[in-house]
Each structure stands twice: as structure tokens, then as C-alpha cells.
Write a protein that holds these residues in place. Sequence first.
Motif, PDB file in Angstrom:
ATOM      1  N   ARG A 113      39.550  22.768  61.470  1.00  0.00           N
ATOM      2  CA  ARG A 113      39.377  23.182  60.077  1.00  0.00           C
ATOM      3  C   ARG A 113      38.068  23.938  59.885  1.00  0.00           C
ATOM      4  O   ARG A 113      38.014  24.950  59.172  1.00  0.00           O
ATOM      5  CB  ARG A 113      39.433  21.964  59.161  1.00  0.00           C
ATOM      6  CG  ARG A 113      40.837  21.411  58.968  1.00  0.00           C
ATOM      7  CD  ARG A 113      40.808  20.162  58.120  1.00  0.00           C
ATOM      8  NE  ARG A 113      42.162  19.713  57.801  1.00  0.00           N
ATOM      9  CZ  ARG A 113      42.469  18.469  57.469  1.00  0.00           C
ATOM     10  NH1 ARG A 113      41.517  17.548  57.414  1.00  0.00           N
ATOM     11  NH2 ARG A 113      43.711  18.142  57.173  1.00  0.00           N
ATOM     12  N   ARG A 117      37.697  27.849  58.748  1.00  0.00           N
ATOM     13  CA  ARG A 117      36.888  28.157  57.566  1.00  0.00           C
ATOM     14  C   ARG A 117      35.822  29.187  57.876  1.00  0.00           C
ATOM     15  O   ARG A 117      35.672  30.187  57.169  1.00  0.00           O
ATOM     16  CB  ARG A 117      36.244  26.872  57.019  1.00  0.00           C
ATOM     17  CG  ARG A 117      35.165  27.133  55.972  1.00  0.00           C
ATOM     18  CD  ARG A 117      34.554  25.847  55.459  1.00  0.00           C
ATOM     19  NE  ARG A 117      33.991  25.000  56.495  1.00  0.00           N
ATOM     20  CZ  ARG A 117      32.810  25.189  57.058  1.00  0.00           C
ATOM     21  NH1 ARG A 117      32.064  26.238  56.733  1.00  0.00           N
ATOM     22  NH2 ARG A 117      32.354  24.353  57.980  1.00  0.00           N
ATOM     23  N   HIS A 134      39.703  23.662  47.052  1.00  0.00           N
ATOM     24  CA  HIS A 134      40.196  23.261  48.376  1.00  0.00           C
ATOM     25  C   HIS A 134      39.033  22.745  49.197  1.00  0.00           C
ATOM     26  O   HIS A 134      38.029  23.434  49.385  1.00  0.00           O
ATOM     27  CB  HIS A 134      40.839  24.458  49.073  1.00  0.00           C
ATOM     28  CG  HIS A 134      41.352  24.173  50.449  1.00  0.00           C
ATOM     29  ND1 HIS A 134      42.060  23.035  50.772  1.00  0.00           N
ATOM     30  CD2 HIS A 134      41.262  24.897  51.609  1.00  0.00           C
ATOM     31  CE1 HIS A 134      42.385  23.062  52.057  1.00  0.00           C
ATOM     32  NE2 HIS A 134      41.908  24.176  52.584  1.00  0.00           N
ATOM     33  N   THR A 136      38.005  22.095  52.684  1.00  0.00           N
ATOM     34  CA  THR A 136      38.469  22.465  54.021  1.00  0.00           C
ATOM     35  C   THR A 136      38.195  21.383  55.052  1.00  0.00           C
ATOM     36  O   THR A 136      38.772  21.414  56.146  1.00  0.00           O
ATOM     37  CB  THR A 136      37.810  23.779  54.479  1.00  0.00           C
ATOM     38  OG1 THR A 136      36.386  23.619  54.503  1.00  0.00           O
ATOM     39  CG2 THR A 136      38.168  24.920  53.537  1.00  0.00           C
ATOM     40  N   GLY A 139      41.180  18.917  53.903  1.00  0.00           N
ATOM     41  CA  GLY A 139      42.443  19.596  53.705  1.00  0.00           C
ATOM     42  C   GLY A 139      43.016  19.444  52.311  1.00  0.00           C
ATOM     43  O   GLY A 139      44.074  19.996  52.001  1.00  0.00           O
ATOM     44  N   TRP A 155      51.400  23.607  51.489  1.00  0.00           N
ATOM     45  CA  TRP A 155      49.997  23.526  51.906  1.00  0.00           C
ATOM     46  C   TRP A 155      49.637  24.692  52.819  1.00  0.00           C
ATOM     47  O   TRP A 155      48.578  25.298  52.672  1.00  0.00           O
ATOM     48  CB  TRP A 155      49.738  22.202  52.619  1.00  0.00           C
ATOM     49  CG  TRP A 155      48.309  21.959  52.977  1.00  0.00           C
ATOM     50  CD1 TRP A 155      47.357  21.330  52.224  1.00  0.00           C
ATOM     51  CD2 TRP A 155      47.649  22.343  54.197  1.00  0.00           C
ATOM     52  NE1 TRP A 155      46.155  21.301  52.892  1.00  0.00           N
ATOM     53  CE2 TRP A 155      46.314  21.915  54.104  1.00  0.00           C
ATOM     54  CE3 TRP A 155      48.062  23.004  55.351  1.00  0.00           C
ATOM     55  CZ2 TRP A 155      45.379  22.126  55.126  1.00  0.00           C
ATOM     56  CZ3 TRP A 155      47.139  23.216  56.358  1.00  0.00           C
ATOM     57  CH2 TRP A 155      45.825  22.781  56.238  1.00  0.00           C
ATOM     58  N   SER A 159      46.918  27.385  51.739  1.00  0.00           N
ATOM     59  CA  SER A 159      45.731  27.500  52.596  1.00  0.00           C
ATOM     60  C   SER A 159      45.512  28.942  53.020  1.00  0.00           C
ATOM     61  O   SER A 159      44.391  29.457  52.981  1.00  0.00           O
ATOM     62  CB  SER A 159      45.872  26.615  53.843  1.00  0.00           C
ATOM     63  OG  SER A 159      45.909  25.252  53.503  1.00  0.00           O
TER      64      SER A 159
END
Length: 221
Positions: A113, A117, A134, A136, A139, A155, A159
Motif C-alpha cells: 500500500r 501510494r 481514503h 492508504t 485501505g 474498492w 482506489s
Amino acid sequence: MRVLLVEDDVALAHELAALLRSENFAVDIADNGEDGLHLGDTENYDAAVLDLGLPLIDGISVLNGWRAAHRDFPVLILTARDTWSDKVAGFKAGADDYLAKPFMPPEVVMRLRALVRRSSGFATNRITCGPLGHDTQTGAFDLNGEPLRLTAFEWRILSALILRKEVTVDRGALIEHVYEHNADTDSNSIEVIVGRLRRKIGAEMIVTVRGHGYRLTAGGR
């Protein structure tokens, strides 16, 4: 998010894939370097998890091949090789992170993640777009501070959109973020999922750009 997992330990690969899928990732698995090189060179991924000691083609050669082909998705090396020279070789080949075995599986999720990002240009864990937020690191999504309940497909699309907020995301690219390799996809599935998202976050937040795709916007333009 869609991840490529290149790991020849079948039990470990399935354990990690199950964990990642439970966290809403789409996961493709390759159990040798040759297949991993091919998938990474022909499919679009948000990130890859790569072992070094692979059959057919070793992990460093796979990574060198991806980078030579200008495949710039972030790569987390996951390996039993933990010497300094192994780490140096991995980073020189273009790795973005390095995790030695044994490890705690949830750490792989958190590191992936963070890699996605940062590769999307965000320095902090929280991304906002108007009333939509959100985290990150976990999640989670929220709307006006209230948690959002999303299906795995919802999702993945949301995302992809929030990591590219205010930018039009091609419909084909969204399909690649939602479905795993060789999945049986329906031509209208993206529209159906986007429709559900609009009902949950507000129709004005997801703009259809005809002939191109969709844009997540705070202004509803």
C-alpha cells in the motif's frame, strides 16, 4: 489495485494471495521467473512482489528485464536472501523495497500500500477528494467522516480513481485494475460497478468522459 506475485513456494504464494485478496487486491501468481517476466512485461500492475530464487529465470534477471522494458510499477522483493550484497543487487536492479523471510504476512500488505501510494505521488497516508477520504495504510474509505462499505470490485475501482483524482482514467485501465489475468469479464461490468459507487458517494463525484473513461472529482465538473 492489481498485484503480480512471483513466488515458487506454492504454499506461501497461496497464503499471500489469499491475504491480499481479503484486502481487496486483485492478484496474479507466477511460480517461475519466465512466467513472471512475461506477465510483468505484458500486463498492467500497481505493484509486484518478487522472490529472487526462482526457477527458469532468477528474480534479479526478471527485475532487470522489467526495468529494461520500462515497466515502472513498484517492486517489493520478498526473499530468504538477506545479505547486504543481495539487498544491494536488488536495489541496483530497480527494486523499491526489500523484505527478508521469515516475515509477518500483514507487513507485505502495508508495504505494498505504501509503495503504490508513493508511486502515485502522495506523501501522506490519507488522500481526500471533497467529502471522500481514503486511508492508504488501512485501505479504508469514508464519506463525510462515516465509514464506507464497499465490495472488493468497488474498492478496486475507487482506489484507482482516488489515486488519480481529477484525472480521467481510461476505461480499459480500470478493467485492468479490477480483474485478474484471464478473468471472464463482462463488457458492462465497469459501468455497473461505477453506478453502484455513484449511489454510495454521490453521482456528481464520478464524471463520465465520453470516449475515454471516468474522473473522480471534488467539484462534480
